[in-house]
Design an enzyme around this catalytic site. Structure first.
Site, PDB file in Angstrom:
ATOM      1  N   CYS A  59      16.554  39.891  11.595  1.00 31.72           N
ATOM      2  CA  CYS A  59      17.496  38.887  12.098  1.00 31.72           C
ATOM      3  C   CYS A  59      18.415  39.513  13.142  1.00 31.72           C
ATOM      4  O   CYS A  59      19.380  38.883  13.554  1.00 31.72           O
ATOM      5  CB  CYS A  59      18.311  38.295  10.941  1.00 31.72           C
ATOM      6  N   TYR A  97      13.492  45.819   0.953  1.00 35.14           N
ATOM      7  CA  TYR A  97      14.607  44.881   1.121  1.00 35.14           C
ATOM      8  C   TYR A  97      14.109  43.510   0.646  1.00 35.14           C
ATOM      9  O   TYR A  97      14.202  42.516   1.354  1.00 35.14           O
ATOM     10  CB  TYR A  97      15.063  44.798   2.579  1.00 35.14           C
ATOM     11  N   GLN A 138      17.002  32.978   2.433  1.00 33.81           N
ATOM     12  CA  GLN A 138      16.924  32.598   3.844  1.00 33.81           C
ATOM     13  C   GLN A 138      17.670  31.286   4.060  1.00 33.81           C
ATOM     14  O   GLN A 138      17.447  30.317   3.342  1.00 33.81           O
ATOM     15  CB  GLN A 138      15.459  32.448   4.277  1.00 33.81           C
TER      16      GLN A 138
END
Ligand SMILES: C[S@@+](CC[C@H](N)C(=O)[O-])C[C@H]1O[C@@H](n2cnc3c(N)ncnc32)[C@H](O)[C@@H]1O
Length: 441
Positions: free
Chosen positions: A396, A302, A273
């Site tokens: 995102c 994921y 991140q």
């Protein structure tokens, strides 16, 4: 009102002469960093503007007479709106770099605009199980300026010139100090380095628990001496990657990231991140939404290097089971190592779609944090079938999130919490964490 022709900058006069300029008043934000305007009844998506202002914009080459809509870039502000401020990164202005498309907008207004865009996307997707007006973006902790947050940066290189690509050209632009980058990346001096021939890009990672790493991507083998790296980069590890090999020229190719009491080790070029506060903030939000209990079965799809897997493995305890599924082999190997202390955890290197196709027994709870393309219709439908209690979707990309949430709703699931974080200040991007439960029948 446009300025008198004689007072306009030369490039504006030239473009006006070619008929490529329009004067428009921009209205609502659109997804993707632009704002909607109308010109002779046609919709125009304008970059570099703020809501309510009147600008002169250059039409992009694809804005043909037959096009359904046009795209344009602000070249001159005629009447500034209340949200406009001097740009936090002037290199992102007209014909500049991509990656900071809101830098000219007041930080609080950026957040209001992102909320508006997200609510609009959810409305269009006909999200029905959660009050859309309650979806509001929150800043990361103590982030008042939106600067210095990027712990990962890619620099592009062309014929030795180091910088970033233009948002509508391949041209390399010098990036000055890159104010969005973490200070430990800025201090490496890469923005002022002249790279030797053969270097095409440099990926820099500034981890929270070890020295920065520079991954130099090149078309040929180069030594540390050949690279002649800038003063300031001495403490960074250096890795050279070509099409056929990866060589550690100095230090290490892994980084350590510290999140609370957990330490993660991963390949420096692997996914992590990007916002310095994202790992702490997202592990807390995901943990709260997941509410896993001892003895339960949890999937982290994921899963990357295991950021969400480690706390989930702890929550289910040794009587439970945690499976982390990640497509990139190296990231999955990193997840396995990061989970080594938890016998209840397993890291599977697989495509999520293949994993779901082969799974016979579903989990109690699932975390999914896909790339921008989202989970997709088939996998989402399969997850709604297999999962017994709860799904936590980290995203995102709100447009694919909206599509996937709609699928979940149609399959009998309901959104019970929706959080949004401003983890990409000065850009149009945002990060969502959504809690889904089986709807009461
Ligand atoms: C947004 S990242 C999230 C990683 C992790 N949850 C984190 O927060 O650090 C998405 C991850 O999904 C992986 N990925 C992308 N497509 C995939 C697929 N079809 N199957 C499995 N993994 C995939 C990528 O390699 C990447 O590590």
């Amino acid at each position: 009102m446009t300025r008198p022709a004689s007072e306009r900058p030369e490039e504006v006069k030239e473009l006006a002469g070619e008929g490529r300029l329009i004067t428009v008043t921009v209205d609502k934000p659109a997804h993707g960093g632009t704002f909607v305007a109308r010109h002779d009844g046609r919709v125009v998506f304008v970059r570099g503007a703020c809501p309510g202002e009147t600008v002169v914009a250059e039409l992009l080459p694809d804005s043909s007479t037959n096009a359904r809509f046009w795209r344009a870039e602000t070249i001159e502000v005629i009447e500034a709106g209340p949200d406009r401020v001097p740009s936090a990164w002037p290199e992102s202005g007209y014909e500049g770099i991509g990656g900071a498309d809101y830098a000219h907008i007041r930080i609080e207004a950026q957040r209001r605009i992102k909320t508006e865009v997200l609510q609009e996307l959810m409305t269009r997707a006909r999200i029905a199980t959660y009050p859309i007006e309650d979806i509001q973006i929150e800043p990361a902790r103590d982030d008042h300026t939106g600067l210095g947050w990027r712990s990962r940066v890619r620099f592009s290189v062309d014929h030795g010139k180091v910088g970033m690509r233009g948002w509508r050209s391949h041209e390399i632009h010098a990036v000055g100090s890159n104010p969005l980058a973490h200070p430990s990346i800025q201090s490496l001096g890469i923005g002022v380095w002249t790279a030797p021939n053969g270097v095409v890009a440099v990926d820099v990672a500034a981890p929270s628990g070890s020295a920065p790493v520079m991954i130099v991507r090149a078309e040929k083998e180069l030594s540390l001496e050949d690279l002649n790296l800038p003063a300031g980069s001495e403490k960074a590890s250096v890795v050279l990657t070509t099409r056929s090999s990866t060589t550690i020229l100095r230090g290490d190719d892994t980084v350590r990231e510290i999140v609370g009491d957990d330490v993660y080790t991963l390949y420096a070029g692997g996914f992590w991140q990007v916002h310095i506060d994202a790992p702490r903030l997202l592990t807390a939000a995901v943990g709260d939404a997941l509410e896993a209990h001892e003895g339960e079965r949890v999937w982290d799809l994921y899963g990357g290097a295991g950021l969400f897997s480690v706390p989930a493995a702890r929550a289910v305890g040794t009587q439970g089971e945690l499976v982390s599924v990640e497509g990139a082999e190296r990231a999955s190997a990193d997840a396995a190592a990061n989970l080594a202390a938890y016998p209840q955890a397993e890291a599977v290197a697989a495509d999520v779609r293949d994993f779901l196709a082969e799974a016979s027994e579903g989990p109690d709870r699932v975390i999914m944090d896909p790339p921008r393309a989202g989970v997709g219709e088939k996998a989402m439908a399969r997850l709604t079938e297999l999962t017994r209690k709860r799904m936590v979707y980290v995203s995102c990309e709100p447009s694919t999130l909206a599509r996937d949430l709609r699928i979940a709703e149609q399959e009998g699931w309901a959104i019970s919490d929706f959080q949004v974080f401003d983890l990409y200040p000065h850009t149009h991007h945002m990060e969502c964490v959504v809690k889904l439960e089986r709807a009461a029948r």
